[in-house]
Write an enzyme that holds these catalytic residues in place. Sequence first.
Site, PDB file in Angstrom:
ATOM      1  N   ARG A 111       0.865  -1.180   0.000  1.00 58.13           N
ATOM      2  CA  ARG A 111       0.000   0.000   0.000  1.00 58.13           C
ATOM      3  C   ARG A 111       0.897   1.224   0.000  1.00 58.13           C
ATOM      4  O   ARG A 111       1.780   1.356   0.857  1.00 58.13           O
ATOM      5  CB  ARG A 111      -0.916   0.045   1.219  1.00 58.13           C
ATOM      6  CG  ARG A 111      -1.490   1.446   1.418  1.00 58.13           C
ATOM      7  CD  ARG A 111      -2.516   1.568   2.481  1.00 58.13           C
ATOM      8  NE  ARG A 111      -3.763   0.959   2.047  1.00 58.13           N
ATOM      9  CZ  ARG A 111      -4.958   1.265   2.548  1.00 58.13           C
ATOM     10  NH1 ARG A 111      -5.068   2.185   3.482  1.00 58.13           N
ATOM     11  NH2 ARG A 111      -6.042   0.675   2.119  1.00 58.13           N
ATOM     12  N   HIS A 138      -7.546   0.952  -6.334  1.00 62.62           N
ATOM     13  CA  HIS A 138      -7.746   0.211  -5.068  1.00 62.62           C
ATOM     14  C   HIS A 138      -8.445  -1.117  -5.413  1.00 62.62           C
ATOM     15  O   HIS A 138      -9.619  -1.327  -5.084  1.00 62.62           O
ATOM     16  CB  HIS A 138      -8.580   1.060  -4.100  1.00 62.62           C
ATOM     17  CG  HIS A 138      -8.530   0.606  -2.674  1.00 62.62           C
ATOM     18  ND1 HIS A 138      -7.774  -0.472  -2.244  1.00 62.62           N
ATOM     19  CD2 HIS A 138      -9.154   1.081  -1.555  1.00 62.62           C
ATOM     20  CE1 HIS A 138      -7.931  -0.625  -0.934  1.00 62.62           C
ATOM     21  NE2 HIS A 138      -8.756   0.297  -0.502  1.00 62.62           N
ATOM     22  N   GLN A 141     -10.338  -3.539  -2.876  1.00 66.63           N
ATOM     23  CA  GLN A 141     -11.588  -2.929  -2.408  1.00 66.63           C
ATOM     24  C   GLN A 141     -12.737  -3.258  -3.375  1.00 66.63           C
ATOM     25  O   GLN A 141     -13.883  -3.452  -2.961  1.00 66.63           O
ATOM     26  CB  GLN A 141     -11.397  -1.410  -2.302  1.00 66.63           C
ATOM     27  CG  GLN A 141     -12.628  -0.648  -1.845  1.00 66.63           C
ATOM     28  CD  GLN A 141     -12.889  -0.763  -0.346  1.00 66.63           C
ATOM     29  OE1 GLN A 141     -11.999  -0.563   0.450  1.00 66.63           O
ATOM     30  NE2 GLN A 141     -14.118  -1.079   0.020  1.00 66.63           N
ATOM     31  N   ASP A 236     -16.800   8.491  -1.058  1.00 62.50           N
ATOM     32  CA  ASP A 236     -15.495   8.289  -0.417  1.00 62.50           C
ATOM     33  C   ASP A 236     -15.097   9.640   0.186  1.00 62.50           C
ATOM     34  O   ASP A 236     -15.729  10.666  -0.106  1.00 62.50           O
ATOM     35  CB  ASP A 236     -14.468   7.822  -1.480  1.00 62.50           C
ATOM     36  CG  ASP A 236     -13.090   7.537  -0.891  1.00 62.50           C
ATOM     37  OD1 ASP A 236     -12.977   7.354   0.336  1.00 62.50           O
ATOM     38  OD2 ASP A 236     -12.108   7.497  -1.681  1.00 62.50           O
ATOM     39  N   CYS A 277     -16.178   2.994   1.172  1.00 67.23           N
ATOM     40  CA  CYS A 277     -15.034   2.112   1.443  1.00 67.23           C
ATOM     41  C   CYS A 277     -14.526   2.260   2.879  1.00 67.23           C
ATOM     42  O   CYS A 277     -13.879   1.359   3.399  1.00 67.23           O
ATOM     43  CB  CYS A 277     -13.916   2.378   0.437  1.00 67.23           C
ATOM     44  SG  CYS A 277     -13.413   4.107   0.389  1.00 67.23           S
ATOM     45  N   ARG A 322     -14.030  -7.123   2.943  1.00 67.89           N
ATOM     46  CA  ARG A 322     -12.624  -6.917   2.584  1.00 67.89           C
ATOM     47  C   ARG A 322     -11.814  -8.170   2.923  1.00 67.89           C
ATOM     48  O   ARG A 322     -10.911  -8.576   2.197  1.00 67.89           O
ATOM     49  CB  ARG A 322     -12.014  -5.719   3.343  1.00 67.89           C
ATOM     50  CG  ARG A 322     -12.590  -4.353   3.032  1.00 67.89           C
ATOM     51  CD  ARG A 322     -12.415  -3.946   1.591  1.00 67.89           C
ATOM     52  NE  ARG A 322     -11.058  -4.086   1.117  1.00 67.89           N
ATOM     53  CZ  ARG A 322     -10.031  -3.278   1.427  1.00 67.89           C
ATOM     54  NH1 ARG A 322     -10.222  -2.248   2.206  1.00 67.89           N
ATOM     55  NH2 ARG A 322      -8.823  -3.490   0.917  1.00 67.89           N
TER      56      ARG A 322
HETATM   57  N1   CP Z   1     -11.115   0.882   2.771  1.00 68.23           N
HETATM   58  C1   CP Z   1      -9.828   0.810   3.159  1.00 68.23           C
HETATM   59  O1   CP Z   1      -8.936   0.541   2.363  1.00 68.23           O
HETATM   60  O2   CP Z   1      -9.607   1.039   4.479  1.00 68.23           O
HETATM   61  P1   CP Z   1      -8.187   1.187   5.178  1.00 68.23           P
HETATM   62  O3   CP Z   1      -7.571   2.445   4.644  1.00 68.23           O
HETATM   63  O4   CP Z   1      -8.500   1.255   6.645  1.00 68.23           O
HETATM   64  O5   CP Z   1      -7.363  -0.011   4.820  1.00 68.23           O
HETATM   65  N1  NVA Z   2      -9.476   7.637  -1.461  1.00 74.46           N
HETATM   66  C1  NVA Z   2      -9.119   7.176  -0.131  1.00 74.46           C
HETATM   67  C2  NVA Z   2      -9.437   5.731   0.005  1.00 74.46           C
HETATM   68  C3  NVA Z   2      -9.187   5.159   1.381  1.00 74.46           C
HETATM   69  C4  NVA Z   2      -9.541   3.707   1.478  1.00 74.46           C
HETATM   70  C5  NVA Z   2      -7.646   7.432   0.119  1.00 74.46           C
HETATM   71  O1  NVA Z   2      -6.834   7.144  -0.762  1.00 74.46           O
HETATM   72  O2  NVA Z   2      -7.304   7.958   1.181  1.00 74.46           O
END
Ligand code: CP
Ligand code: NVA
Length: 337
Positions: A111, A138, A141, A236, A277, A322
Site C-alpha cells: 500500500r 484500489h 476494495q 469516499d 469504502c 474486505r
Molecule cells: N477501505 C480501506 O482501504 O480502508 P483502510 O484504509 O483502513 O485499509
Molecule cells: N481515497 C481514499 C481511500 C481510502 C480507502 C484514500 O486514498 O485515502
Amino acid sequence: MVDVRTDFKGRSFIAEKDFTRSELEALIDFSAELKAQKRAGTAHRYCAGQNIALLFEKASTRTRCAFVVAAVDLGAHPEFLGMNDVQLGKKESVEDTAKVLGRMFDGIQFRGYAQSDVEELAQYAGVPVWNGLTDQWHPTQMLADFLTVKEHFGTLQGITFTYCGDGRNNMANSLLVTGAKLGVNMRICAPESLQPEPWVIELAQDISAREGGGNQLMITADVDKAVADADVLYTDVWVSMGEEDQFAQRTCLLLPYQVNADMMARTGKDSTIFLHCLPAFHDTKTEYGRHIYKEFGLEAMEVSDEVFRSPQSLVFDQAENRMHTIKAVIAATMGSF
Ligand code: CP
Ligand code: NVA
C-alpha cells in the site's frame, strides 16, 4: 470457465484492468465460498506454511487487518512492514527490496503512493504482489464492494451504481473501470475539476464496449441526473491520504455532492443502498471532523450521519467483505488446493 484453484497461480493483483470479467466474477464467487466456509467453521488452510509480507507506506485499518486475518485463516504467516521498519525508499530501491522480499516471502502486499512502485515490486519480486491501494487504484476494495452488491441484489448485471464526490481519486478510478467490466451502469458524479482523467474514462469506455454486456457509463456534474434510479449510492472521503492540505478547497467544491437523506430520496427508489469504502467523515468524532466543524460549521463531510447509520447503509458488511475477498486473492494466487 475460470478455475480459481489453478488459473491465478503465481499472478499479481495490481489493477482491475489486468483481469477479464470472468476472472473478476470468479474471484467474487470464490470470496463468497470462503465466507461460507468461515461461517461454517470449515478449515481452509490453502496456504499452510507460507509467509506473506505486508508493506505499508500509508495508514490502514481494514486492508491491514483483512490481510492479517485472511493469512492466518489460510495457514500463512503475515509480517507487517511499516515505513519506519524497512529500508525501502530511504536506503534501498524498490527493485532491490522486491528481490530480497521475494527470496523470503511467498507473496507481498503493497500500500503506498505510486502505482509504478507496486508495478516494479511485481516485476522483480518473483512472487505474487497485491495492490492494497495506490494513488491510482484500489483493486482489492473492488472485490469487496461488488461482492456486497451481489449479495444484496443477487446480480451485478444492469445494476445502476452512482459514485458521488471526488471523481478523480483511486476509488472513483477503480469503481469506473471495474463497474464497466462487470456489467454495471456506472455513474461518476463530481464537479468538472474533479472528474476522472480522460485516459481513465477512455479505458472504462473501451472495457465497457468489450465486456460490459450493454451497460452504460455516465460522467456528470449534475446530481439529479446521476442519482435518478440509482440502486447504489457510493461515496469516499473528499481528501485522500497524502492530500491533507486540501480540506478547505474540497469542502467548498464538494458540499453539493454530500450523500444525505435528500440525495437518497432523489433516487426515486426505496431500495437504494449506501456504500462507502471507509474510513468516513460522518460526524465530528474524528480530528479532521472536528476541524471541519470548527472551520465550516459542518457536522459531516461526504455522508450525513443519518444516512451512514440508516438501514440502507451496508458499510460494515462491505468492510467485513474486505477480509473474505482478500483471502480469495491470496489463496487463488498463492495457495495449494
Ligand atoms: N477501505 C480501506 O482501504 O480502508 P483502510 O484504509 O483502513 O485499509
Ligand atoms: N481515497 C481514499 C481511500 C481510502 C480507502 C484514500 O486514498 O485515502
